[in-house]
Design a protein around this motif. Structure first.
Motif, mmCIF file in Angstrom:
data_model
loop_
_atom_site.group_PDB
_atom_site.id
_atom_site.type_symbol
_atom_site.label_atom_id
_atom_site.label_comp_id
_atom_site.label_asym_id
_atom_site.label_seq_id
_atom_site.Cartn_x
_atom_site.Cartn_y
_atom_site.Cartn_z
ATOM 1 N N GLN A 35 -12.708 -48.661 -28.475
ATOM 2 C CA GLN A 35 -11.836 -49.627 -27.780
ATOM 3 C C GLN A 35 -10.424 -49.063 -27.736
ATOM 4 O O GLN A 35 -9.875 -48.695 -28.771
ATOM 5 N N ARG A 36 -9.882 -48.976 -26.536
ATOM 6 C CA ARG A 36 -8.599 -48.285 -26.349
ATOM 7 C C ARG A 36 -7.860 -48.896 -25.153
ATOM 8 O O ARG A 36 -8.490 -49.243 -24.154
ATOM 9 N N THR A 37 -6.532 -48.983 -25.252
ATOM 10 C CA THR A 37 -5.723 -49.432 -24.119
ATOM 11 C C THR A 37 -5.274 -48.222 -23.310
ATOM 12 O O THR A 37 -4.712 -47.272 -23.859
ATOM 13 N N PHE A 52 -10.751 -54.045 -18.752
ATOM 14 C CA PHE A 52 -10.098 -55.355 -18.674
ATOM 15 C C PHE A 52 -8.611 -55.161 -18.399
ATOM 16 O O PHE A 52 -7.872 -54.650 -19.241
ATOM 17 N N LEU A 53 -8.175 -55.563 -17.225
ATOM 18 C CA LEU A 53 -6.771 -55.459 -16.819
ATOM 19 C C LEU A 53 -6.003 -56.659 -17.358
ATOM 20 O O LEU A 53 -6.346 -57.807 -17.061
ATOM 21 N N GLN A 54 -4.945 -56.388 -18.115
ATOM 22 C CA GLN A 54 -4.225 -57.482 -18.793
ATOM 23 C C GLN A 54 -3.099 -58.071 -17.940
ATOM 24 O O GLN A 54 -2.001 -58.339 -18.455
ATOM 25 N N VAL A 67 -7.618 -52.537 -21.043
ATOM 26 C CA VAL A 67 -8.331 -52.393 -22.316
ATOM 27 C C VAL A 67 -9.749 -51.916 -21.997
ATOM 28 O O VAL A 67 -10.507 -52.623 -21.323
ATOM 29 N N THR A 124 -13.467 -50.775 -23.316
ATOM 30 C CA THR A 124 -14.390 -50.885 -24.441
ATOM 31 C C THR A 124 -15.697 -50.200 -24.062
ATOM 32 O O THR A 124 -16.252 -50.456 -22.988
#
Lengths: 141, 141, 141
Positions: free
Chosen positions: C5-7, C42-44, C133, C135
């Motif tokens: 899991q990494r941004t 996942f775009l924050q 994000v 995963t």
């Protein structure tokens, strides 16, 4: 932890919203062994889509086709026209609807609501066979 | 590897985009124990939807309701009208928005951006209770 | 069972549909070790989106930008206007397109179709850096 990953080939469908819940389930007998998990379906195309909608009244898929063709009309002034007037609207609908679904699995079955079915949304006038990569992961019973 | 799967019942909401982030979190205390994982939310209905959008200005959900009702208007000439004029547009919006969300979990909390909140999009004038199947999987801390 | 899991930080992009498949892959070398699994992105943010669409003809992203700006026009009579005329349409497009993607991984690579690419859909005139994000979970080879 169980992993299943398989490509499902869907036969050519006429343009429109086509219920494929039974085809998907028939291709995934391992679903029956999952106590708690998820099914991911990924359509490997950009001019069709997957969607979940009402599974009972045959008027609903007809209305969905009409509604999405009104939202992304063939009359728009597109640059990308080399594959015909139905192609670029198909790409717009593909992004509106999305190419993948994730559905929970519980006690060997999909947790779909009573009225929910899985639709292949065929946006081309002649779409051909469509490929879906199915992935199941979860705890076995 | 931790698995949690639970049905959350959301109380009846008025038509429109309704923030439910707190309701979802309150129903899933196990989130706090996940070091790295994912939350999947699956709405078991075809006339409502789940979406992530701006969580701060109360004008945003009002504008979203207006915008989606313009994209899928009740004035369209639908075949499926037996459940009222808000029903078929609700099905169109359900496919436009989607019935599920997948959100990363890190160090016991959702990795939502600062401005992101979870919306139940209630498309019916009288929608009733809505059921969401929540699935958490990941590594415990 | 492998978990990563990494941004990922995407550099500022001009408004429109921008192919970022290579940027995503370059940030996730661990993909190469997964035999069967999934990638979740996942775009924050709530004024941009992620989508999968045609990766070959540069006219397609231009037409997608035109089409989505017609579906959610700046000329609509929005309440939420404090951040400029491009802001509320950006929120509408964010919900139309969605902020996350889930893509199967097989034998160390993404199971994208031949014509599928990953787009960052930048809906703001000046969007700035965007955070995703990522995963990965699955079985190692």
């Amino acid at each position: 932890m169980t992993w299943v990953q398989r490509t499902i080939e869907l036969s050519p469908q006429p343009r429109g919203f086509q219920l494929v819940t039974r085809d998907i389930l028939a291709a995934l007998p391992e679903l029956g062994k999952i106590r708690a998990g998820l099914l991911h379906l990924f359509l490997q195309h950009t001019s069709a889509a997957l969607s979940i909608n009402e599974n009972a009244d045959p008027d609903v898929p007809l209305d969905l086709e009409t509604a999405f063709s009104a939202i992304a009309p063939e009359t728009s002034d597109y640059r990308h026209t080399c594959e015909g007037p139905d192609d670029m609207p198909a790409h717009v609908k593909a992004s509106l609807l999305g190419c993948s679904l994730t559905i929970p699995i519980r006690d060997g079955g999909l947790c779909l609501g009573v009225w929910q079915g899985i639709y292949l949304c065929e946006h081309r006038n002649r779409g051909g066979r469509r490929h879906v990569v199915a992935t199941i992961w979860g705890e076995s019973s």
